[in-house]
Structure formats: structure tokens, C-alpha cells
Design a protein around this motif. Structure first.
Motif, PDB file in Angstrom:
ATOM      1  N   ASP A   6       0.880  -1.163   0.000  1.00  6.17           N
ATOM      2  CA  ASP A   6       0.000   0.000   0.000  1.00  6.17           C
ATOM      3  C   ASP A   6       0.920   1.217   0.000  1.00  6.17           C
ATOM      4  O   ASP A   6       1.443   1.622   1.038  1.00  6.17           O
ATOM      5  N   CYS A   9       0.165   4.718   2.312  1.00  9.51           N
ATOM      6  CA  CYS A   9      -0.922   4.161   3.122  1.00  9.51           C
ATOM      7  C   CYS A   9      -1.487   5.109   4.164  1.00  9.51           C
ATOM      8  O   CYS A   9      -2.588   4.890   4.653  1.00  9.51           O
ATOM      9  N   THR A  14      -7.501   3.137   3.859  1.00  8.74           N
ATOM     10  CA  THR A  14      -7.929   2.545   2.585  1.00  8.74           C
ATOM     11  C   THR A  14      -7.827   1.029   2.628  1.00  8.74           C
ATOM     12  O   THR A  14      -8.750   0.332   2.204  1.00  8.74           O
ATOM     13  N   ALA A  15      -6.739   0.509   3.163  1.00  9.46           N
ATOM     14  CA  ALA A  15      -6.584  -0.944   3.251  1.00  9.46           C
ATOM     15  C   ALA A  15      -7.641  -1.555   4.167  1.00  9.46           C
ATOM     16  O   ALA A  15      -8.215  -2.601   3.849  1.00  9.46           O
ATOM     17  N   TYR A  70       0.549  -7.363  -5.631  1.00 12.45           N
ATOM     18  CA  TYR A  70      -0.419  -6.277  -5.770  1.00 12.45           C
ATOM     19  C   TYR A  70       0.180  -5.007  -5.164  1.00 12.45           C
ATOM     20  O   TYR A  70       0.796  -5.056  -4.102  1.00 12.45           O
ATOM     21  N   LEU A  72      -1.205  -1.064  -4.270  1.00  9.01           N
ATOM     22  CA  LEU A  72      -2.331  -0.141  -4.160  1.00  9.01           C
ATOM     23  C   LEU A  72      -1.764   1.241  -3.835  1.00  9.01           C
ATOM     24  O   LEU A  72      -0.877   1.364  -2.992  1.00  9.01           O
ATOM     25  N   SER A  73      -2.249   2.265  -4.517  1.00 10.63           N
ATOM     26  CA  SER A  73      -1.845   3.629  -4.195  1.00 10.63           C
ATOM     27  C   SER A  73      -3.023   4.548  -4.473  1.00 10.63           C
ATOM     28  O   SER A  73      -3.332   4.861  -5.621  1.00 10.63           O
ATOM     29  N   GLU A  74      -3.677   4.972  -3.419  1.00  4.55           N
ATOM     30  CA  GLU A  74      -4.922   5.721  -3.554  1.00  4.55           C
ATOM     31  C   GLU A  74      -4.700   7.197  -3.255  1.00  4.55           C
ATOM     32  O   GLU A  74      -4.389   7.569  -2.135  1.00  4.55           O
ATOM     33  N   ALA A 101      -2.930  -0.936  -8.783  1.00  2.00           N
ATOM     34  CA  ALA A 101      -4.190  -0.198  -8.754  1.00  2.00           C
ATOM     35  C   ALA A 101      -3.927   1.149  -8.110  1.00  2.00           C
ATOM     36  O   ALA A 101      -3.422   1.213  -6.987  1.00  2.00           O
ATOM     37  N   PHE A 102      -4.245   2.231  -8.830  1.00  3.64           N
ATOM     38  CA  PHE A 102      -3.998   3.551  -8.281  1.00  3.64           C
ATOM     39  C   PHE A 102      -5.096   4.518  -8.691  1.00  3.64           C
ATOM     40  O   PHE A 102      -5.807   4.293  -9.668  1.00  3.64           O
TER      41      PHE A 102
END
Length: 132
Positions: A6, A9, A14-15, A70, A72-74, A101-102
Motif C-alpha cells: 500500500d 498508506c 484505505t486498506a 499487488y 495499491l496507491s490511492e 491499482a492507483f
């Protein structure tokens, strides 16, 4: 067990929201440049969720290439000096066939801008404990 990064994070919200109980089925590493990452372990522990956390710059993460299944970067990559360089830095860490996924935005909507400014103004005078 899949290895998940993440990137950016923060406190791990988000996680916790997106992966939730699925965190028991992955090896999760949360990384963030800010000290918000210091709050994440306790938030995870309180919910019985596993995870490891480090404070690091995503353009210089201390991970080997081809490490993660995986990533993830939101809402983070566009805050770096170069969104393109950030995506490339994360892509190098991804295993072949892995998923990155970003979420990025060029400009926030007016209502989001207003809400962020409004909240920041109220949090500015609070201690971190009061803000949480």
C-alpha cells in the motif's frame, strides 16, 4: 500468500476499508512518507488485522524489484514531484502478472476542495490526539 504494498498508506484507512478481513489472507506492507504511518499499526492491531508498516519515500522504497503481487496507491502519486516517475518506481516493484491499482486526479472537484479546506482549518489548532 500474496504480497501487497500500500504505497502511501497514511494511517491505513484505505486498506482497512477495501481489503478488510482479506488482510488475513495476504502479507500486507503499508508505506508512507508521512508520520501518519505511525498510527497505522495501532489501528490495525485494534481491529485484529495483520500488517507491517514503514516510513519511506515511494520514489526510493527499500524493496527489491519484482517483489509484490499487488500494489495499491490511492490518491498519492500525483503529490510526488513526477506522477510518471512514481508509477514507474512502483511498476518496477511489481511481479510479472501483478496488479497495480492507483487513483490520481489532476484537480479536485470544488466541493472536495471546499471540504478539505474547511476540515484543515478546524484541525489546524488541534493536537494530533484531538484531531483523531
Amino acid at each position: 500468500m500474496p504480497l501487497v504494498l500500500d504505497a502511501g498508506c497514511g494511517a491505513g484507512l484505505t486498506a482497512r476499508l477495501l481489503i478488510g478481513e482479506g488482510l488475513h489472507r495476504v502479507r500486507y506492507i503499508g508505506a508512507d512518507i508521512s508520520t501518519a504511518v505511525d498510527v497505522a499499526p495501532e489501528a490495525f492491531r485494534q481491529r485484529g488485522l495483520p500488517g507491517y508498516f514503514i516510513q519511506a519515500d515511494l520514489l526510493n522504497f527499500p524493496f527489491a524489484e519484482n517483489s509484490f503481487d499487488y500494489i495499491l496507491s490511492e490518491g498519492v502519486l500525483h503529490h510526488t514531484p513526477s506522477t510518471r516517475a512514481a508509477i514507474h518506481a512502483l511498476a518496477r516493484l511489481l511481479k510479472t502478472g501483478g496488479v497495480l491499482a492507483f487513483y490520481v486526479y489532476k484537480r479536485k472537484s470544488p466541493i472536495r476542495e471546499f471540504a478539505d479546506d474547511f476540515i484543515r482549518e478546524h484541525l489546524r489548532s488541534m493536537s494530533p490526539e484531538e484531531a483523531w
